[in-house]
Design an enzyme around this catalytic site. Structure first.
Site, short mmCIF file in Angstrom:
data_model
loop_
_atom_site.label_atom_id
_atom_site.label_comp_id
_atom_site.label_asym_id
_atom_site.label_seq_id
_atom_site.Cartn_x
_atom_site.Cartn_y
_atom_site.Cartn_z
N SER A 256 0.84 -1.20 0.00
CA SER A 256 0.00 0.00 0.00
C SER A 256 0.86 1.24 0.00
O SER A 256 2.05 1.21 0.35
CB SER A 256 -0.92 0.01 1.23
OG SER A 256 -0.24 0.56 2.36
N ASP A 257 0.26 2.36 -0.37
CA ASP A 257 0.93 3.64 -0.18
C ASP A 257 0.76 4.07 1.28
O ASP A 257 0.04 3.44 2.06
CB ASP A 257 0.37 4.69 -1.15
CG ASP A 257 1.42 5.72 -1.56
OD1 ASP A 257 2.36 5.97 -0.77
OD2 ASP A 257 1.30 6.28 -2.66
N TYR A 258 1.43 5.15 1.62
CA TYR A 258 1.56 5.62 3.01
C TYR A 258 0.18 5.91 3.62
O TYR A 258 -0.52 6.82 3.18
CB TYR A 258 2.42 6.87 3.00
CG TYR A 258 3.19 7.18 4.25
CD1 TYR A 258 4.53 6.83 4.37
CD2 TYR A 258 2.61 7.87 5.30
CE1 TYR A 258 5.27 7.15 5.49
CE2 TYR A 258 3.32 8.19 6.44
CZ TYR A 258 4.66 7.83 6.53
OH TYR A 258 5.38 8.15 7.65
N THR A 259 -0.22 5.13 4.62
CA THR A 259 -1.50 5.25 5.36
C THR A 259 -2.73 5.03 4.49
O THR A 259 -3.85 5.33 4.89
CB THR A 259 -1.63 6.60 6.11
OG1 THR A 259 -1.80 7.67 5.16
CG2 THR A 259 -0.42 6.89 6.98
N ALA A 260 -2.57 4.47 3.29
CA ALA A 260 -3.68 4.39 2.34
C ALA A 260 -4.80 3.47 2.83
O ALA A 260 -5.97 3.72 2.52
CB ALA A 260 -3.17 3.93 0.98
#
Length: 715
Positions: A256-260
Site C-alpha cells: 500500500s501507499d503511506y497510510t492508504a
C-alpha cells in the site's frame, strides 16, 4: 517443506501480521505520520518491513535486532523512495524521459540500485509510471510524461535497471511499480483527488505501462491513493486481483501507499479500521504501509468473519517469498557489507553529468544564439536558480539531499574560466524584492550575453505540490521582463533556463528571450551539464515528453487527442476552438532543437499491404544542414483515419536517432510490428481491423512537420 512454508507454519497471528506491516524509521519524511518505537516492534515480530532508514550502520543495527532478538529471526525488508538516484542524483524522471534513451534509463536505475544496496536498501518505491496530461498535478515530475507507449518503454528499462539479472545480488533491489493506476488523472490536477475516466482511457492510457512492468518481472506494485469511479485502488479487487493477478499473472507483492488502507474510511467505503483492513486484504494488498490497519484491524476482522486466515497466509507467503528472492534469508547483511570504491562513485557522477546534458531540452534558439559565442568575455548570470546548488537535485532526493550538487554558476565558472561571470539573484524564487531586480539589471551592464535561471523550487513539484496556476512563481516574470528590456537596450542575446518539475505556462517569457531551455531538475551534476550545453561541448538532444500549454485553460492538452466531429477550423465559428487562443500548444510533445539543422525527406514504407504477423519497414532520409554536428530524433506515429472506434490523431509507436556531421546525410531505418496496430474495439477486446493506416515520421507531434505514407491492413 520449503523454508518459508515451515516458517509460516510456526508463526503466531501477530508475527504474521508483522510480516504484512511496514513502518517508517523517520530518516526521510514521506508522509504525515511517523513510526513509534521501531526497535520494539521489530523485536516482538510486529514489524517485518521498514522504510526511510538507510546507511549500512543504522540498517544493520536494526537488522541485528530482527536476527538476534526476535523469536523467528525473519530478516527485515528495507525500502526507500529512490526515484532518480540515491546519493548521486540523476535528472528527475520527467527530465530523464526527455533524453529518450532506454539504455540510459536502465543504467541510472542500475547505479541507483548499487548505491542504495550499499546503504542496505532492498526495495525502491519506483518507478512511478503514472501517465500525466495535466501539469498542474505536482507528481508529473516523477513520471515519464503523457504517452502510454513511452511510459511502457520507461517501465521495462527501470525494472531491469533496479532488479538486475539477479534480484538476490547485493547491488539489486526490488522495484515497486506505482501508482496502480490512473493516479495521474485526478480531478482538477489536485493530488489525492478522485479519478473518473472512461474504461477505454483506463485500458489504452493508464494500464499499459504496468503491463510492461509485469512483463519485465517487477517484484512489487503499489496501488494509488486515489479512487477510480468511486472505488479506491487500495481496495479495488477488480483491478488488483482480477486484472493484475489473474489477467496479467502478477504473483509479486502489492504494498500500500503511506497510510492508504486507513484512508479507506475517509473515502467512505469502510466503517472502521477492521473493515478497511479486510477490504484491502481481500483486494490483494500484502503490505500495509504506516496505517497500522493490519496489525490493529485484522484481528477483529478475523473475529467478525470478514477475513480468513487463508487470506492472511497467502499474503505472508508472498512477502516471505520476496525476501527469499532478495537473498535476505541467506545473508541479511549482504547489502551494505562493502563500501563503494571512490572510482565507482566518480564514474557515477560522470554518468550523471552526461545524462543531465542529454536531458536538457532546447525549446527555442532564435538566431542560433546558442551555443554561446567563443568570443564572449563577460557574461551576466541572473536569477534565483543561478546559484542554487540545493535546488538542483529536485524533489524526492532519497539520501542525496546532503550531496555536493553543482550550481549553474559553479558549472559555468569551471567550464568558462576565461569569461567574467557577473551574478545576481534578482530576488528569491517566490518572494518580491524590487531592489534585487535593480541589482540584477546593474549586473547586466557591459555583459556580452545574459543567462536567466528561473523556475520552481524543489518543493513546488512532487507529492502534495499541485499548482492551479503553473507559471513563473514570485516576481520572476517581472525580473524576466526587466532583464529582457535591458538585453534589448544593450543589443545582447538573452538565454533563459527553466528549472521545474512540470511544463510551465510561459508564453510571455518565450516571446522575450532569444533562447529557452528546459532543464527540469538535473541532479548532482546539474551545473556541469548545463555548462556543457551552453558552451557547445554537447549539442542538446532532449525532447519534451509532455506537451507545453500556452495557457492554463488549455489543460489537459496532449498529442493523442481525438478529432471530434467538428475539428478546429479558424474560418468556421462552430468548430472546436477557443475564441481567445489557438488550440495549438506552446510546444508540442516531442519538441526539442539541436545545434544542427535537420531536414527529412524520402519516406519509404514497405510492404504496401500487411497482415497481423508482418513487420513494416520504414526508412527516411535525414540531412544536417546546420553548422554543428548533432543527433536528430525521429518519431514514428500512426493514424487510423477510419475505424470502428475513433482513434487518436497521433499514436506514438517508436523513435530512432541518427548522428550527423554538418552537411552529412544518412538513412534512418525503423521497424514496426503490424500487430501493434491492434486496438480495443467496440467490445473492448483487441482487433486488427482491415483498412488504411497512415505512417508518420518527424521531429515532434506537430502534424505540419511530419512526413506521411500509408499501408493497407489486410486479414
Amino acid at each position: 517443506m520449503s523454508r518459508i512454508a515451515a516458517l509460516l507454519g510456526g508463526m503466531t497471528l501477530n508475527e504474521k501480521l508483522g510480516q504484512l506491516t511496514m513502518t517508517t524509521a523517520g530518516l526521510a519524511v514521506t508522509g504525515a505520520r511517523h513510526g513509534g518505537d521501531l526497535a520494539a516492534g521489530v523485536r516482538s515480530g510486529m514489524v517485518g518491513n521498514v522504510l526511510n532508514l538507510y546507511g549500512a550502520g543504522p540498517v544493520h543495527a536494526m537488522q541485528r535486532i530482527a536476527m538476534e532478538e526476535s523469536r523467528l529471526r525473519i530478516p527485515l525488508l528495507f525500502g526507500l523512495d529512490i526515484l532518480h538516484g540515491h546519493r548521486t542524483l540523476f535528472p528527475v524522471p520527467l527530465a530523464e524521459a526527455a533524453a529518450l534513451d532506454p539504455a540510459a534509463w536502465e543504467h541510472s536505475a542500475r547505479e541507483a540500485a548499487a548505491e542504495g544496496g550499499a546503504d542496505g536498501i532492498a526495495m525502491s518505491f519506483a518507478p512511478m509510471l503514472d501517465v500525466s496530461r495535466d501539469p498542474r498535478w505536482g507528481r508529473t515530475v516523477e513520471g515519464p510524461g503523457e504517452d502510454p507507449w513511452l511510459a511502457s518503454v520507461f517501465a521495462r528499462a527501470k525494472v531491469r535497471g533496479f532488479q538486475g539479472a539477479n534480484l538476490g545480488a547485493p547491488d539489486a533491489m526490488a522495484a515497486v511499480a506505482k501508482h496502480f493506476c490512473a493516479y495521474g488523472a485526478p480531478t482538477a490536477g489536485r493530488d489525492y483527488a478522485p479519478v473518473d475516466i472512461s474504461e477505454r482511457t483506463l485500458h489504452e492510457v493508464h494500464l499499459p505501462a504496468f503491463g510492461a512492468a509485469v512483463e519485465a518481472g517487477v517484484a512489487a506494485i503499489m496501488p494509488a491513493f486515489t479512487d477510480l469511479a468511486g472505488v479506491p485502488l487500495t481496495a479495488h479487487a477488480g483491478l488488483l486481483r482480477g486484472y493484475l493477478r489473474e489477467r496479467l499473472g502478477f504473483d509479486g507483492v502489492i504494498v500500500s501507499d503511506y497510510t492508504a488502507i486507513a484512508e479507506l474510511i475517509r473515502h467512505g467505503i469502510a466503517a472502521d479500521l477492521a473493515h478497511a483492513a479486510a477490504l484491502a486484504l481481500a483486494a490483494g494488498v500484502d503490505i500495509d504501509m504506516m496505517a497500522e490497519a493490519y496489525g490493529l484491524g485484522l484481528p477483529p476482522a478475523l473475529e467478525r468473519g470478514i477475513v480468513t486466515m487463508d487470506q492472511i497466509d497467502a499474503a505472508v507467503l508472498r512477502v516471505l517469498s520476496l525476501k527469499e528472492r532478495l537473498g535476505l534469508f541467506d545473508d541479511p547483511f549482504a547489502r551494505g557489507a562493502r563500501r563503494e570504491a571512490p572510482a565507482a562513485i566518480a564514474q557515477r557522477r560522470q554518468f550523471a553529468r552526461r545524462l543531465g546534458s542529454q536531458s536538457i531540452v532546447l525549446l527555442k534558439n532564435a538566431g542560433n544564439v546558442l551555443p554561446l559565442a567563443p568570443t564572449i568575455r563577460t557574461l551576466a548570470l541572473i536569477g534565483p536558480l543561478a546559484d542554487a546548488a540545493d535546488q538542483m537535485g529536485g524533489p524526492w532526493w532519497a539520501a542525496g539531499g546532503d550531496a555536493p550538487h553543482v550550481s549553474v554558476l559553479a558549472g559555468l565558472r569551471t567550464s568558462l574560466p576565461d569569461v567574467a561571470i557577473r551574478h545576481a539573484a534578482g530576488g528569491g524564487i517566490d518572494d518580491a524584492d524590487p531592489a534585487a531586480i535593480s541589482a540584477a539589471i546593474e549586473a547586466c551592464r557591459g555583459a556580452q550575453a545574459i543567462v536567466l535561471c528561473l523556475g520552481e523550487s524543489v518543493h513546488m513539484s512532487g507529492e502534495a505540490a499541485c499548482r492551479a496556476d503553473p507559471g513563473l512563481p514570485g516576481q520572476q516574470a517581472a525580473l524576466a521582463d526587466a532583464v529582457a528590456r535591458q538585453a534589448r537596450a544593450l543589443g545582447v542575446p538573452l538565454v533563459a533556463l527553466l528549472f521545474c518539475g512540470r511544463p510551465l505556462v510561459v508564453p510571455q517569457l518565450d516571446g522575450q528571450v532569444d533562447a529557452l531551455l528546459w532543464a527540469g531538475f538535473l541532479g548532482t551534476e546539474a551545473g556541469h551539464a548545463v555548462a556543457d550545453v551552453l558552451s557547445g561541448r554537447v549539442s542538446p538532444g532532449g525532447r519534451t515528453p509532455i506537451t507545453w500549454p500556452r495557457a492554463v485553460g488549455q489543460i489537459p492538452i496532449f498529442h493523442a487527442q481525438r478529432s471530434g466531429g467538428r475539428p478546429e477550423n479558424p474560418a468556421d465559428r462552430f468548430t472546436s476552438k477557443y475564441l481567445d487562443l489557438p488550440n495549438a500548444p506552446l510546444y508540442p510533445f516531442g519538441h526539442g532543437l539541436t545545434y544542427g539543422h535537420f531536414t527529412l525527406s524520402q519516406l519509404q514504407v514497405a510492404p504496401a499491404t500487411v497482415r497481423e504477423a508482418d513487420t513494416i519497414d520504414i526508412s527516411v532520409e535525414v540531412r544536417n544542414d546546420g553548422p554543428h554536428a548533432a543527433e536528430e530524433t525521429v518519431f514514428l506515429f500512426t493514424r487510423d483515419p477510419v475505424a470502428c472506434v475513433a482513434r487518436p490523431l497521433l499514436e506514438l509507436r517508436g523513435f530512432g536517432k541518427i548522428a550527423l556531421a554538418p552537411g552529412q546525410a544518412g538513412t534512418l531505418r525503423l521497424r514496426l510490428a503490424a500487430r501493434v496496430l491492434r486496438f480495443l474495439g467496440l467490445a473492448m477486446t483487441p482487433v486488427f481491423e482491415p483498412g488504411e493506416v497512415q505512417i508518420l515520421v518527424g521531429p515532434c507531434a506537430d502534424r505540419a512537420q511530419l512526413l506521411a505514407a500509408s499501408v493497407l491492413l489486410a486479414q
